[in-house]
Enzyme design. Structure first.
Site, PDB file in Angstrom:
ATOM      1  CG  HIS A   1     -64.167  93.935 -35.667  1.00 15.32           C
ATOM      2  ND1 HIS A   1     -64.163  94.254 -34.208  1.00 15.32           N
ATOM      3  CD2 HIS A   1     -63.036  94.554 -36.026  1.00 15.32           C
ATOM      4  CE1 HIS A   1     -63.254  95.173 -33.786  1.00 15.32           C
ATOM      5  NE2 HIS A   1     -62.408  95.267 -35.163  1.00 15.32           N
ATOM      6  CD  GLU A   2     -68.541  90.694 -35.121  1.00 19.04           C
ATOM      7  OE1 GLU A   2     -68.144  91.359 -33.974  1.00 19.04           O
ATOM      8  OE2 GLU A   2     -68.451  91.594 -36.068  1.00 19.04           O
TER       9      GLU A   2
ATOM     10  CD  GLU B   1     -64.300  91.595 -32.231  1.00 21.52           C
ATOM     11  OE1 GLU B   1     -64.851  92.211 -31.547  1.00 21.52           O
ATOM     12  OE2 GLU B   1     -65.245  91.142 -33.212  1.00 21.52           O
TER      13      GLU B   1
ATOM     14  CG  HIS C   1     -68.643 100.330 -38.824  1.00 21.50           C
ATOM     15  ND1 HIS C   1     -69.817 100.217 -38.399  1.00 21.50           N
ATOM     16  CD2 HIS C   1     -67.910  99.410 -38.457  1.00 21.50           C
ATOM     17  CE1 HIS C   1     -70.056  99.335 -37.836  1.00 21.50           C
ATOM     18  NE2 HIS C   1     -68.876  98.472 -37.844  1.00 21.50           N
ATOM     19  CG  HIS C   2     -68.768  98.632 -45.088  1.00 20.62           C
ATOM     20  ND1 HIS C   2     -67.959  98.562 -46.164  1.00 20.62           N
ATOM     21  CD2 HIS C   2     -69.173 100.019 -45.314  1.00 20.62           C
ATOM     22  CE1 HIS C   2     -67.759  99.566 -46.915  1.00 20.62           C
ATOM     23  NE2 HIS C   2     -68.581 100.340 -46.412  1.00 20.62           N
ATOM     24  CD  GLU C   3     -72.172  94.265 -38.069  1.00 22.94           C
ATOM     25  OE1 GLU C   3     -72.398  93.060 -38.620  1.00 22.94           O
ATOM     26  OE2 GLU C   3     -71.422  94.670 -37.265  1.00 22.94           O
TER      27      GLU C   3
ATOM     28  CD  GLU D   1     -66.911  88.641 -30.361  1.00 17.97           C
ATOM     29  OE1 GLU D   1     -67.803  88.356 -29.727  1.00 17.97           O
ATOM     30  OE2 GLU D   1     -66.456  89.232 -31.169  1.00 17.97           O
TER      31      GLU D   1
ATOM     32  CD  GLU E   1     -65.698  94.306 -28.214  1.00 16.82           C
ATOM     33  OE1 GLU E   1     -65.790  93.350 -29.169  1.00 16.82           O
ATOM     34  OE2 GLU E   1     -64.705  95.011 -28.291  1.00 16.82           O
TER      35      GLU E   1
END
Length: 700
Positions: A477-478, A496, A407-409, A183, A502
């Site tokens: 993501h990440e 991502e 969603h799984h963070e 990023e 964002e």
């Protein structure tokens, strides 16, 4: 998945049996070579006077990759780098066409000429190492293969020493070789000016780690108006991610693998193959985007039936958290993921033809994860907050014909996620949820592991394989970077892996500048789909973030639905900002799954225009974007079927549009007709602007 006719021609050239007693030496030419099918590219292999494996690559007869060495440093063993003899070789040709279940195009031709080389050390312990080169018209791929052998049962790699030597000081677009994130803003310098260790920005990214003057891939280069190149890797499996260590003075770079807590880079049992090291070649910028090199170097799909996944557009409870309107956690008193808010988004999706709704912050644990060093066990992936009735929301979505995107963070605690993964996926399956957005914010636990190291590469794959068994698609993501694994595991639908939308909401200094996306198209997006989250209409972010903004025009936000490919495309703004907005019609109309794609004009970091035909409808959509410079483009329609008539709607920058001064100035030219074989449009793109065009075929 359908398979098409395959043409396979094999030419054997001295392939001999090998033994561990010492190398045999058949009649080996001075050098071995593979040339691409149209003879554009030639990769030549030979051994140096010291027996060092050496290769070079010529494009249209010009040697762009100068003679470069190959090899490894190993733990508790001599390097594998010299003293080799060629014990056999094989040339073959391959030509087949295969079908993507979803993608930028339906059919992909896989046409290459291959050189396989068997090597063995001339002295004890007579270790063997094979090399495989594939030459395509759009680039080359090569990999190391460790065959089964008596004197080598396990390889512990400390460094992979694959060289790339240049003749020219190329113009480059790069991000630092960060072991944790991609990023970063892209830098634009000469090769000799790359200084990845001197970027102030790295201090602003909490999980960033940049130990070497290295760049991440895809790494794109250009020789003044001539050859374009991009370096990457394909089929990254059970191996560390590759960065490229830059030696500016010698115009040389060497693979720098991401490290691990164990101190080595890779540990593998023999036999195994490394990922492919890839170099795309093109005579212009458009050729880089149209290449299928990365996909073709991956294995065919391991999933027989992908009909359960349908590409879609979606909305969600997400952008409002970045604006500060609501929060992920319930303790703040501004919890976004409530039953009521979820139903509001489901209603909007159903009314506007959106296939799904993403809901972040639905599960317990968000109060505790930020700022805590030990994040193990923080998140529960099956327990919702009390104000979010999961059963009720799931039933309501099903009634409305809308999919809930889970969603799984993980908070970068993958061991916790692995412990709960089976239960979490079972919950999804119970409610008919077919897609999940995973996240890995923070430094990886256990300490000493990195997002892009072998340990995490294996974790990401484990998630993908377990999800496939439950018919669940992953939007990571990440993530680890895309290396075309979506061919083998097509439930890897998006990710991502770059600086997304964002960042524009996180502070004026963090915003993506107008040249960010025209660079991204020729760097990150060469690797595969990206969940960038376009479609922000409230470009000045009022009243939530009045000091921040989106640095594009409204027309460019529409164009991104064509320029940035993903089979899951978000209409990312607050849904109330789409009310009474005529421009939203383009988002309703635009496709997400394509029969074919054409790059109509392009220049790295400057501008790009892409046309895509929607699968099954014959409808075409065109999007074009520019950087901070205004453009005048003549759009010709020779990519359309001759004689076919289309009803068109054009969304373009107004006469006073400007990404900063007047981003909302949008002109809509509705319902005009054109015929493919004698039509052209003169377009003006504002600074930071763009255009979007829909073409609907007229029945004859």
């Amino acid at each position: 998945m359908r398979r098409f006719a395959i043409l396979l021609l094999v030419a054997l050239g001295g392939l001999s049996a090998c033994s561990d007693s010492g190398p045999s030496t058949p009649d080996i030419p001075e050098f071995l070579e593979a040339r691409s099918p149209s003879d554009k590219l030639a990769v030549r292999f030979y051994l140096s006077s010291e027996g060092r494996p050496t290769y070079r690559v010529a494009y249209y007869g010009i040697i762009d990759i100068q003679p470069s060495h190959l090899g490894f440093d190993l733990k508790d063993a001599p390097p594998l780098e010299k003293g080799f003899a060629i014990t056999g070789f094989e040339n073959r040709s391959f030509d087949a066409t295969w079908e993507l279940p979803w993608g930028e195009q339906r059919e992909v031709r896989n046409h290459y000429n291959e050189l396989f080389v068997a090597l063995q050390e001339q002295e004890a312990p007579h270790r063997r190492l094979d090399l495989r080169f594939r030459a395509y018209d759009d680039g080359i791929g090569f990999r190391y293969e460790f065959p089964e052998q008596e004197n080598l049962d396990e390889v512990v790699i400390m460094d992979e020493n694959t060289e790339f030597r240049f003749q020219y000081d190329y113009e480059c677009w790069w991000i630092p070789g960060d072991w944790d994130i991609y990023e970063h803003l892209y830098q634009h310098t000469k090769f000799s000016e790359i200084d990845a260790l001197n970027l102030e920005e790295k201090q602003e990214l909490a999980q960033s780690y940049i130990p070497e003057n290295a760049v991440n891939t895809p790494f794109t280069l250009k020789q003044a108006g001539k050859t374009h190149l991009s370096f990457h890797e394909a089929a990254l499996t059970d191996y560390a991610g590759m960065t490229l260590r830059i030696e500016p003075d010698s115009l040389r770079m060497v693979t720098e693998l991401v490290g691990s807590a164990a101190g080595h880079k890779v540990r593998r049992k023999v036999p195994f193959s490394t990922p492919w090291r890839t170099i795309q070649f093109a005579s212009d910028a458009a050729g880089l985007i149209e290449s299928n090199l990365i996909l073709n170097l991956n294995e065919p799909s391991k999933i027989d039936d992908m009909s359960w996944f349908q590409p879609m557009k979606y909305v969600g409870i997400w952008w409002e958290m970045h604006l500060g309107k609501s929060s992920w956690d319930r303790a703040s008193g501004r919890h976004g993921a409530t039953t009521e808010n979820a139903k509001r988004h489901i209603d909007f999706a159903a009314e506007n033809g959106m296939g799904g709704v993403l809901i972040e912050g639905w599960n317990t644990g968000w109060e505790h994860w930020i700022g805590f060093e030990d994040r193990e066990g923080v998140f529960d992936f099956v327990t919702p907050y009390p104000d979010y009735d999961l059963d009720e929301v799931a039933a309501y979505a099903k009634e409305k014909g809308v999919d809930i995107i889970m969603h799984h963070e993980t908070s970068a605690a993958p061991r916790t996620y692995e412990q709960q993964m089976d239960t979490a996926f079972a919950l999804m399956k119970k409610h008919g949820m077919r897609a999940v957005k995973t996240g890995y914010v923070g430094k990886i636990i256990p300490k000493g592991e990195y997002h892009h190291g072998q340990w995490m590469v294996n974790h990401y794959r484990k998630v993908l394989e377990k999800a496939a068994a439950q018919q669940i698609a992953i939007n990571a993501h990440e993530p680890i970077k895309d290396t075309g694994i979506r061919r083998t595991w097509p439930n890897a639908v998006s990710r991502e892996g770059a600086r997304g939308q964002e960042f524009n909401a996180w502070g004026a200094a963090n915003g993506n500048p107008p040249n960010h996306l025209p660079i991204l198209a020729f760097t990150r997006l060469l690797s595969g789909p990206m969940d960038f989250t376009p479609g922000i209409f409230n470009l000045k972010l009022e009243p939530w973030k009045e000091n921040n903004q989106i640095n594009t025009t409204l027309a460019q936000q529409l164009a991104l639905y064509v320029v940035i490919y993903s089979p899951v495309q978000m209409a990312a703004d607050l849904i109330e900002h789409y009310a009474d907005q005529p421009a939203f019609q383009f988002i309703r109309d635009v496709g997400v799954d394509w029969e074919q794609s054409r790059v109509l004009n392009a220049e790295v970091g400057e501008y790009v225009t892409i046309a895509r035909e929607e699968r099954g409808t014959g409808r075409w959509f065109v999007g074009g974007i520019t950087n901070e410079k205004p453009r005048e483009l003549l759009l010709r329609f020779d990519f359309l079927p001759p004689g076919q008539r289309y009803t068109c709607t054009l969304y373009q920058d107004g006469p006073d549009a400007h990404w900063n001064d007047n981003p909302f100035d949008l002109e809509i030219v509705p319902a005009f007709e054109l015929r493919a074989d004698h039509a052209a449009l003169a377009l003006k793109l504002a600074p930071g602007g763009g255009f979007a065009l829909s073409l609907l075929p007229v029945a004859e």
